[in-house]
Design a protein around this motif. Structure first.
Motif, PDB file in Angstrom:
ATOM      1  N   THR A  17      25.888  -0.950  75.899  1.00  0.00           N
ATOM      2  CA  THR A  17      25.266  -2.219  76.281  1.00  0.00           C
ATOM      3  C   THR A  17      24.020  -2.411  75.431  1.00  0.00           C
ATOM      4  OG1 THR A  17      23.933  -1.169  78.021  1.00  0.00           O
ATOM      5  CG2 THR A  17      26.085  -2.088  78.673  1.00  0.00           C
ATOM      6  N   LEU A  18      23.520  -3.627  75.392  1.00  0.00           N
ATOM      7  CA  LEU A  18      22.343  -3.897  74.566  1.00  0.00           C
ATOM      8  C   LEU A  18      21.130  -3.105  75.021  1.00  0.00           C
ATOM      9  CD1 LEU A  18      22.717  -7.743  73.917  1.00  0.00           C
ATOM     10  CD2 LEU A  18      23.091  -5.862  72.282  1.00  0.00           C
ATOM     11  N   VAL A  19      20.980  -2.886  76.336  1.00  0.00           N
ATOM     12  CA  VAL A  19      19.845  -2.106  76.819  1.00  0.00           C
ATOM     13  C   VAL A  19      19.962  -0.657  76.362  1.00  0.00           C
ATOM     14  CG1 VAL A  19      20.858  -1.530  79.087  1.00  0.00           C
ATOM     15  CG2 VAL A  19      18.371  -1.649  78.825  1.00  0.00           C
ATOM     16  N   SER A  20      21.182  -0.144  76.278  1.00  0.00           N
ATOM     17  CA  SER A  20      21.406   1.222  75.794  1.00  0.00           C
ATOM     18  C   SER A  20      21.139   1.328  74.296  1.00  0.00           C
ATOM     19  CB  SER A  20      22.842   1.652  76.111  1.00  0.00           C
ATOM     20  OG  SER A  20      23.074   2.989  75.746  1.00  0.00           O
ATOM     21  N   PHE A  21      21.594   0.342  73.540  1.00  0.00           N
ATOM     22  CA  PHE A  21      21.342   0.335  72.094  1.00  0.00           C
ATOM     23  C   PHE A  21      19.847   0.230  71.805  1.00  0.00           C
ATOM     24  CE2 PHE A  21      25.697  -1.897  71.866  1.00  0.00           C
ATOM     25  CZ  PHE A  21      26.362  -0.682  71.808  1.00  0.00           C
ATOM     26  N   GLN A  22      19.160  -0.653  72.523  1.00  0.00           N
ATOM     27  CA  GLN A  22      17.721  -0.818  72.307  1.00  0.00           C
ATOM     28  C   GLN A  22      16.978   0.468  72.639  1.00  0.00           C
ATOM     29  OE1 GLN A  22      15.881  -3.796  71.141  1.00  0.00           O
ATOM     30  NE2 GLN A  22      14.580  -1.995  70.796  1.00  0.00           N
ATOM     31  N   ALA A  23      17.413   1.157  73.694  1.00  0.00           N
ATOM     32  CA  ALA A  23      16.761   2.412  74.069  1.00  0.00           C
ATOM     33  C   ALA A  23      16.922   3.463  72.977  1.00  0.00           C
ATOM     34  CB  ALA A  23      17.326   2.925  75.395  1.00  0.00           C
ATOM     35  N   LEU A  44      35.097  -9.569  68.416  1.00  0.00           N
ATOM     36  CA  LEU A  44      34.822  -8.126  68.315  1.00  0.00           C
ATOM     37  C   LEU A  44      33.778  -7.749  69.355  1.00  0.00           C
ATOM     38  CD1 LEU A  44      34.668  -8.054  64.429  1.00  0.00           C
ATOM     39  CD2 LEU A  44      36.405  -6.888  65.809  1.00  0.00           C
ATOM     40  N   VAL A  45      34.197  -6.942  70.343  1.00  0.00           N
ATOM     41  CA  VAL A  45      33.309  -6.549  71.431  1.00  0.00           C
ATOM     42  C   VAL A  45      33.172  -5.036  71.466  1.00  0.00           C
ATOM     43  CG1 VAL A  45      33.766  -8.584  72.862  1.00  0.00           C
ATOM     44  CG2 VAL A  45      35.229  -6.549  73.091  1.00  0.00           C
ATOM     45  N   LEU A  46      32.104  -4.581  72.128  1.00  0.00           N
ATOM     46  CA  LEU A  46      31.746  -3.173  72.111  1.00  0.00           C
ATOM     47  C   LEU A  46      31.856  -2.575  73.510  1.00  0.00           C
ATOM     48  CD1 LEU A  46      28.567  -3.559  69.870  1.00  0.00           C
ATOM     49  CD2 LEU A  46      30.940  -3.205  69.147  1.00  0.00           C
ATOM     50  N   GLU A  69      36.040 -14.271  79.694  1.00  0.00           N
ATOM     51  CA  GLU A  69      36.419 -13.516  80.885  1.00  0.00           C
ATOM     52  C   GLU A  69      35.655 -12.197  80.958  1.00  0.00           C
ATOM     53  OE1 GLU A  69      41.042 -15.028  81.505  1.00  0.00           O
ATOM     54  OE2 GLU A  69      40.608 -13.391  80.111  1.00  0.00           O
ATOM     55  N   LEU A  70      35.503 -11.533  79.837  1.00  0.00           N
ATOM     56  CA  LEU A  70      34.748 -10.285  79.817  1.00  0.00           C
ATOM     57  C   LEU A  70      33.265 -10.534  80.071  1.00  0.00           C
ATOM     58  CD1 LEU A  70      36.501  -8.602  76.774  1.00  0.00           C
ATOM     59  CD2 LEU A  70      36.419  -7.657  79.085  1.00  0.00           C
ATOM     60  N   LEU A  71      32.754 -11.622  79.534  1.00  0.00           N
ATOM     61  CA  LEU A  71      31.336 -11.939  79.668  1.00  0.00           C
ATOM     62  C   LEU A  71      30.947 -12.194  81.124  1.00  0.00           C
ATOM     63  CD1 LEU A  71      28.871 -12.260  77.816  1.00  0.00           C
ATOM     64  CD2 LEU A  71      29.370 -14.708  77.720  1.00  0.00           C
ATOM     65  N   ALA A  72      31.903 -12.597  81.939  1.00  0.00           N
ATOM     66  CA  ALA A  72      31.617 -12.872  83.349  1.00  0.00           C
ATOM     67  C   ALA A  72      31.445 -11.599  84.173  1.00  0.00           C
ATOM     68  CB  ALA A  72      32.744 -13.723  83.943  1.00  0.00           C
ATOM     69  N   LEU A  73      31.743 -10.441  83.590  1.00  0.00           N
ATOM     70  CA  LEU A  73      31.722  -9.181  84.325  1.00  0.00           C
ATOM     71  C   LEU A  73      30.391  -8.450  84.152  1.00  0.00           C
ATOM     72  CD1 LEU A  73      35.291  -7.937  83.342  1.00  0.00           C
ATOM     73  CD2 LEU A  73      34.624  -9.194  85.408  1.00  0.00           C
ATOM     74  N   ASP A  74      30.083  -7.612  85.130  1.00  0.00           N
ATOM     75  CA  ASP A  74      28.875  -6.790  85.115  1.00  0.00           C
ATOM     76  C   ASP A  74      29.207  -5.444  84.487  1.00  0.00           C
ATOM     77  OD1 ASP A  74      26.646  -5.279  85.665  1.00  0.00           O
ATOM     78  OD2 ASP A  74      26.873  -5.326  87.840  1.00  0.00           O
ATOM     79  N   PHE A  75      28.533  -5.109  83.392  1.00  0.00           N
ATOM     80  CA  PHE A  75      28.757  -3.842  82.702  1.00  0.00           C
ATOM     81  C   PHE A  75      27.593  -2.868  82.879  1.00  0.00           C
ATOM     82  CE2 PHE A  75      32.232  -6.035  80.829  1.00  0.00           C
ATOM     83  CZ  PHE A  75      33.075  -5.080  80.260  1.00  0.00           C
ATOM     84  N   GLY A  76      26.726  -3.121  83.876  1.00  0.00           N
ATOM     85  CA  GLY A  76      25.565  -2.251  84.038  1.00  0.00           C
ATOM     86  C   GLY A  76      25.430  -1.542  85.363  1.00  0.00           C
ATOM     87  N   PHE A  83      20.475  -1.864  86.429  1.00  0.00           N
ATOM     88  CA  PHE A  83      21.094  -2.431  85.235  1.00  0.00           C
ATOM     89  C   PHE A  83      22.101  -3.529  85.572  1.00  0.00           C
ATOM     90  CE2 PHE A  83      20.192   2.054  83.854  1.00  0.00           C
ATOM     91  CZ  PHE A  83      19.107   1.737  83.054  1.00  0.00           C
ATOM     92  N   THR A  84      22.087  -3.980  86.808  1.00  0.00           N
ATOM     93  CA  THR A  84      22.979  -5.059  87.207  1.00  0.00           C
ATOM     94  C   THR A  84      22.758  -6.277  86.314  1.00  0.00           C
ATOM     95  OG1 THR A  84      23.005  -4.321  89.509  1.00  0.00           O
ATOM     96  CG2 THR A  84      23.623  -6.607  89.104  1.00  0.00           C
ATOM     97  N   GLY A  85      23.854  -6.849  85.842  1.00  0.00           N
ATOM     98  CA  GLY A  85      23.767  -8.033  84.997  1.00  0.00           C
ATOM     99  C   GLY A  85      23.920  -7.752  83.520  1.00  0.00           C
ATOM    100  N   GLU A  86      23.975  -6.481  83.128  1.00  0.00           N
ATOM    101  CA  GLU A  86      24.238  -6.174  81.718  1.00  0.00           C
ATOM    102  C   GLU A  86      25.650  -6.640  81.364  1.00  0.00           C
ATOM    103  OE1 GLU A  86      22.541  -4.887  79.030  1.00  0.00           O
ATOM    104  OE2 GLU A  86      20.804  -5.230  80.317  1.00  0.00           O
ATOM    105  N   ARG A  87      25.778  -7.289  80.220  1.00  0.00           N
ATOM    106  CA  ARG A  87      27.062  -7.854  79.807  1.00  0.00           C
ATOM    107  C   ARG A  87      27.659  -7.075  78.636  1.00  0.00           C
ATOM    108  NH1 ARG A  87      27.963 -10.105  84.452  1.00  0.00           N
ATOM    109  NH2 ARG A  87      26.201 -11.396  85.103  1.00  0.00           N
ATOM    110  N   ILE A  88      28.913  -7.272  78.402  1.00  0.00           N
ATOM    111  CA  ILE A  88      29.554  -6.650  77.257  1.00  0.00           C
ATOM    112  C   ILE A  88      28.989  -7.271  75.985  1.00  0.00           C
ATOM    113  CG2 ILE A  88      31.527  -8.253  77.215  1.00  0.00           C
ATOM    114  CD1 ILE A  88      33.279  -5.807  76.439  1.00  0.00           C
TER     115      ILE A  88
END
Length: 239
Positions: A17-23, A44-46, A69-76, A83-88
């Motif tokens: 996730t972007l928060v993980s990459f930034q960290a 292309l998604v990660l 569809e993927l963007l609507a999901l919580d990945f955090g 981390f609720t609300g982190e997106r793909i």
């Protein structure tokens, strides 16, 4: 020896996730490793798994879902409620994050099951357009995929991933022009590292999380380690 953040900073943040990459960037990592898939509508998604239920609020295969569809999901929140609300993330978003840094990006092409026709061409088109080719390592457990990337773009740095011992991996790498090998930690000894270096082939190990294993890799002369805990190993090895 370089230290790459595996899926960002996967020990403490929701992986890929972007928060993980930034960290990982903030921790001082030399590079980031991530996994790239292709959505049904060609984005292309990660994320790591082909099936997303382990790391998201949804379920299903990346190849069967659109980006929206993927963007609507919580990945955090699976990692921690904070981390609720982190997106793909998309590959473009990660390139945006790294653009003004000197970090290397290791893209693992997910090309086992399911199959993503044309993903190599799409990746190269994106990386060339963003002028990132000199900062990318393309790796995969599907060695046909990285061989194809090398054939399509001779300047690309490609690396076979593997988790069983390969006989003389430096000779194998030469058969399709790989500039690096990515063995699972524990699969190389100094003679292999030295033989790779004689042929200008880098050796990057995954996944190294213990300080003693990182020190052993350093003693072997390994070029890079890929770790879930970049800050911890940077602190231990460079303090």
């Amino acid at each position: 020896m370089k230290i790459f953040g595996h899926r960002g900073y996967a020990l403490r943040y929701p992986e890929n996730t972007l928060v993980s990459f930034q960290a990982a960037v903030d921790a001082g990592a030399d590079g980031i490793e991530t996994d790239v898939h292709l959505t049904r509508d060609g984005v292309l998604v990660l994320t790591h798994d082909e099936e997303i239920s382990r790391v998201s609020s949804g379920h299903g295969l990346c190849k069967d879902m659109t980006y929206e569809e993927l963007l609507a999901l919580d990945f955090g929140s699976w990692k921690d409620p904070r981390f609720t609300g982190e997106r793909i993330p998309t590959l473009d978003q990660l390139l945006d994050l790294l653009e003004d840094t000197s970090l290397i990006l290791n893209l693992e092409v997910k090309m086992g099951f399911p199959y993503y026709p044309g993903i190599e061409e799409k990746l190269l088109e994106k990386i060339r357009a963003r002028n990132f080719l000199s900062r990318i390592i393309f790796s995969s457990f599907n060695h046909y995929s990285v061989a194809k990337i090398k054939a399509l773009e001779p300047a690309a740095l490609v690396a076979p991933l593997y988790m069983e011992a390969l006989y003389e991996p430096y000779h194998y790498a030469e058969t399709f022009g790989a500039g690096a090998i990515h063995p699972q930690a524990g699969l190389v000894e100094k003679s292999i590292v030295d033989a790779c270096h004689e042929k200008n082939i880098a050796v990057n190990l995954w996944t190294v999380n213990r300080t003693e294993d990182a020190l052993k890799a350093q003693d072997l002369g390994v070029d890079a380690i890929i770790t879930d805990c970049p800050l911890e190993l940077i602190t231990a090895l460079r303090s």
